[in-house]
Design an enzyme around this catalytic site. Structure first.
Site, PDB file in Angstrom:
ATOM      1  N   SER A 182       0.855  -1.182   0.000  1.00 33.42           N
ATOM      2  CA  SER A 182       0.000   0.000   0.000  1.00 33.42           C
ATOM      3  C   SER A 182       0.895   1.238   0.000  1.00 33.42           C
ATOM      4  CB  SER A 182      -0.943  -0.024   1.210  1.00 33.42           C
ATOM      5  OG  SER A 182      -1.872   1.033   1.144  1.00 33.42           O
ATOM      6  N   HIS A 209      -2.458  -0.829  -3.541  1.00 35.04           N
ATOM      7  CA  HIS A 209      -3.545   0.118  -3.325  1.00 35.04           C
ATOM      8  C   HIS A 209      -3.235   1.404  -4.068  1.00 35.04           C
ATOM      9  CE1 HIS A 209      -4.202  -2.036   0.787  1.00 35.04           C
ATOM     10  NE2 HIS A 209      -4.651  -2.753  -0.222  1.00 35.04           N
ATOM     11  N   ASP A 301      -4.666  -4.470   5.711  1.00 30.66           N
ATOM     12  CA  ASP A 301      -5.013  -5.297   4.558  1.00 30.66           C
ATOM     13  C   ASP A 301      -3.887  -6.282   4.243  1.00 30.66           C
ATOM     14  OD1 ASP A 301      -6.625  -6.149   2.382  1.00 30.66           O
ATOM     15  OD2 ASP A 301      -5.326  -5.023   1.027  1.00 30.66           O
TER      16      ASP A 301
END
Length: 363
Positions: A182, A209, A301
């Site tokens: 991310s 992401h 995540d």
């Protein structure tokens, strides 16, 4: 925050967008890279909104100097989402995120784009960017204690952890690799992929992401820094060794029944694509023959998905805090017991090559 933008019209637009958000305050506007560097020396902002195309020194040099001299969260605000070479190079230089410039208030999605820009600026303003030391020492198992300075411990014998070998000392045979990242991920992924050898024997799945409009350009950019072909994942594709498959924008990517599946199912951990979805599908599809790698990122995540992979015997790696821009995602995986080992970023590709060395694999 500091806005770095040479166009007076865009300066006014960004000031309006940011000023309308109670979470943000524009502390200054710079119309050139030189001016931005002088302003940062006088008053350190929490976050920098940066246009790459600047008169004088460009945004790449501005980013490099800031990250060398006084590291700050930098958000690249890009006007053309079709050409990502410029903002991607800025991410590799140390910028933390790339977002779309709102443009005219007359565009249909103006409010959505403006809200996303402000939200990203708020999130990045909370990131404490530091100069990370890339250690040259061997990695340590995830369940061993770190030394006081936070760097990885030296491995007792410099060899592979027990989880990588069979009872007779041969390397286990692996079938696929998943990489999830991310915040800070583009540069981290580039670092890992560029160090893999051409003809790497496994398919590589990537979840990063990033805003949906940027994903095609991001995949193209990764292809310029990796010796492996890089493409967006497509529904129904059969994964092939030596190819990198990047989850497309706003779609979950899974591996099921030997093919890639895409879906617009609800967000997981606030994300779509989600690392949880990729790792969990790999746990089901590959079992103990999968490899999962969780890199830098805010939030959680991928952490529980890595735990799922670990439970079925897969080889799981979490990026070590000494190199992660944000250690939240990999740190959560370690805390939950989902990582076989923690590795500093510069050791990840080497481990992946070790794990797939044909002359050492079990038959």
């Amino acid at each position: 925050m500091l806005v770095v933008e040479d166009s007076p019209v865009i300066q006014q637009l960004l000031s309006h967008v940011i000023g309308a958000d109670p979470r943000l305050e524009v502390a200054g506007i710079a119309s050139s890279g030189e001016q931005a560097l002088r302003m940062i020396e006088r008053a350190v902002p929490d976050v920098v909104s940066l246009d790459i195309r600047l008169p004088g020194i460009d945004g790449f040099e501005v980013t490099s100097r800031i990250m060398r001299q006084n590291p700050l969260p930098i958000v690249v605000v890009a006007s053309d989402v079709r050409d990502l070479d410029i903002p991607m190079r800025a991410l590799q230089a140390g910028a933390l995120a790339v977002v779309e410039k709102p443009g005219s208030v007359a565009r249909a999605d103006y409010q959505t784009v403006a809200h996303h820009l402000c939200t990203q600026l708020v999130i990045m303003s909370q990131v404490k960017v530091i100069r990370h030391r890339i250690t040259a020492r061997p990695p340590r198992p995830a369940n061993s204690a770190a030394p006081p300075d936070g760097a990885p411990n030296d491995a007792p014998d410099g060899g592979l952890p027990d989880a990588a070998v069979t009872a007779d000392g041969r390397l286990r045979r692996f079938r696929a690799v998943g990489l999830v990242a991310s915040t800070g991920g583009p540069a981290a992924l580039a670092r890992v992929l560029k160090d893999l050898s051409p003809g790497y024997p496994l398919p590589v799945f990537v979840v990063q992401h990033m805003g949906a409009p940027f994903m095609a350009g991001f995949a193209n950019w990764l292809g310029t820094v990796s010796p492996l072909p890089v493409k967006l994942g497509e529904a129904g594709l059969v994964p092939r060794p030596g190819i990198v498959y990047v989850a497309p924008g706003d779609r979950h990517m899974r591996v099921e029944n030997g093919i890639i599946r895409l879906s617009d199912d609800p967000l997981v951990c606030g994300q779509r694509p989600s690392g949880e979805e990729l790792f969990r599908s790999m746990a089901r599809a590959y079992g103990a023959s999968g490899i999962g790698v969780l890199l830098t990122g805010m939030g959680e995540d991928g952490a529980r998905g890595l735990v799922d992979m670990h439970k079925v015997g897969a080889y799981t790696i979490a990026e070590h805090a000494s190199t992660a821009v944000i250690h939240s995602m990999p740190g959560t995986a370690v805390r939950l017991g989902g990582a076989v080992e923690e590795l500093p970023l510069d050791r990840v590709a080497g481990r992946l090559l070790q794990l797939t060395s044909d002359d050492k694999m079990a038959s």
